[in-house]
Design a protein around this motif. Structure first.
Motif, PDB file in Angstrom:
ATOM      1  N   SER A 291      -3.571  -9.259   2.489  1.00 53.76           N
ATOM      2  CA  SER A 291      -2.443  -8.403   2.864  1.00 53.76           C
ATOM      3  C   SER A 291      -1.442  -9.189   3.689  1.00 53.76           C
TER       4      SER A 291
ATOM      5  N   THR B 272      -7.696  -8.037   4.340  1.00 54.91           N
ATOM      6  CA  THR B 272      -6.669  -8.112   5.383  1.00 54.91           C
ATOM      7  C   THR B 272      -5.924  -9.446   5.300  1.00 54.91           C
TER       8      THR B 272
ATOM      9  N   PHE C 290      -0.368   0.028  -0.140  1.00 51.63           N
ATOM     10  CA  PHE C 290      -1.429   0.403   0.779  1.00 51.63           C
ATOM     11  C   PHE C 290      -1.661   1.902   0.907  1.00 51.63           C
TER      12      PHE C 290
ATOM     13  N   GLY D  11      -3.454  -2.402  -3.036  1.00 47.34           N
ATOM     14  CA  GLY D  11      -3.888  -2.692  -1.685  1.00 47.34           C
ATOM     15  C   GLY D  11      -5.365  -2.498  -1.443  1.00 47.34           C
TER      16      GLY D  11
ATOM     17  N   LYS E 183      -4.237  -2.904   7.249  1.00 47.05           N
ATOM     18  CA  LYS E 183      -3.662  -3.834   6.282  1.00 47.05           C
ATOM     19  C   LYS E 183      -2.139  -3.847   6.401  1.00 47.05           C
TER      20      LYS E 183
ATOM     21  N   TYR F 174       0.132  -7.183   7.084  1.00 47.98           N
ATOM     22  CA  TYR F 174       1.232  -7.440   6.139  1.00 47.98           C
ATOM     23  C   TYR F 174       2.564  -7.507   6.870  1.00 47.98           C
TER      24      TYR F 174
END
Length: 351
Positions: free
Chosen positions: A133, A130, A265, A125, A276, A280
């Motif tokens: 993600s 972003t 992450f 991660g 993030k 996700y």
């Protein structure tokens, strides 16, 4: 004969790669076979031939390593699932069929599968933006919806039991503390293990009343079962192959999404990169058609699972297996950090 490339690493036994290739004549003649060091539950090799590169997987019997799935029917089901997912456009690397149409080669009671080699890198991660993600969450959602389609005719295995009982965890903590304290001289890992075990016991005593109920059957579906950075290959910014389907099974789908985020992450200090995670999770919910309530329940169950889980210490102190030791600092810190920031973590997955 397989020519294994040597180094200081202790490698698994040389596989009968020549015989495997004879059953896949289109793969070419053997040039070299290099064992791969990554992966905890099975042995893998990069095989170079006159026609390219391949990945040879030795499916170990489930009795040799905890939770590995090595029986023939299970492997065939995994292979069939990846073949069907590939036809839907999901990035996977299905096995190659031999001259008899089989994807599992059995030699002296051992099971092997040959795959085309996929060039790519693992990315955790910290290496994902972003936007990437967000794409990761959408990909996992596509895996779950794809599995819902391709596994429709496969009867699901028995449903998983209840959530961990803190009484059992207290017993395990005492056993692991005894083992860690008996070692002499203790190293830094043992000292950290003792600290985290004592710390976790106090947290469990404080939160024992929050044990979650058994999840509703409606939340269950077919999942990859082990979705984490070492099982996803990237080429540049793009995911190109989801690998290692050994734990394909039926579980609450959203739990896999939460578990994966907690691996992708987590930072070295145990903190989750919540911005993030939020990107996700939103993408996953859209892709999988999962509601916020489903994610909230999954967050609670996975938090409780982490609070009661000591698999790395069980490997070290029960099995004398230290391969997972490097993961322990971040994993053990995450349970503490997550407990202290429970509301913020829940909002990141559901907001």
């Amino acid at each position: 004969m397989c020519r294994v490339l040597c180094s200081s690493v202790t490698f698994p036994p040389v596989p009968p790669v020549g015989e495997v290739l004879r059953r896949h004549p289109d793969a070419g003649e053997l040039l070299a076979c290099e064992p791969l060091s990554k992966g905890l539950l099975n042995h893998g090799y990069r095989v170079s031939t006159t026609r390219g590169s391949y990945f040879l997987k030795h499916h170990l019997d489930k009795h040799h390593l905890d939770d590995a799935s090595g029986d023939h029917a299970t492997i065939v089901r995994q292979h069939r699932a990846t073949q069907r997912l590939h036809s839907l456009g999901v990035p996977v690397a299905p096995p190659l069929a031999d001259t008899q149409g089989d994807t599992v080669t059995v030699i002296d009671g051992q099971r092997y599968a040959l795959h085309r080699w996929v060039d790519g890198l693992h990315r955790d991660g910290t290496q994902l933006t972003t936007a990437q993600s967000r794409r990761l969450g959408a990909l996992l959602g596509a895996v779950h919806t794809g599995l819902e389609q391709v596994m429709e005719a496969d009867p699901p295995p028995p449903a998983r039991g209840r959530s961990p009982d803190p009484a059992d965890t207290f017993t395990l903590i005492d056993e692991l503390l005894t083992a860690a304290r008996r070692l002499g001289p203790r190293d830094a890992f043992d000292e950290l293990a003792v600290h985290r075990l004592v710390e976790r016991r106090a947290l469990l005593e404080q939160h024992a009343h929050r044990r979650p109920p058994t999840p509703e059957s409606s939340a269950r579906g077919w999942v990859h079962g082990d979705f984490h950075p070492l099982n996803l290959l990237y080429r540049g910014a793009d995911p190109v192959a989801i690998v290692d389907w050994d734990r394909l099974g039926v579980q609450p789908r959203a739990e896999e999404a939460v578990r994966a985020a907690a691996i992708f992450f987590v930072r070295p200090d145990g903190e989750l990169a919540l911005e993030k995670v939020r990107a996700y999770a939103r993408a996953y919910r859209r892709s999988a058609g999962a509601g916020a309530a489903e994610l909230a329940a999954a967050v609670h169950r996975v938090w409780w699972e982490r609070l009661n889980d000591f698999w790395i210490l069980r490997w070290r102190y029960r099995l004398n297996d230290r391969r997972a030791d490097p993961q322990f600092p971040a994993v053990s810190a995450l349970a503490v950090w997550w407990t202290r920031h429970y509301e913020a973590v829940g909002e990141a997955f559901t907001g």
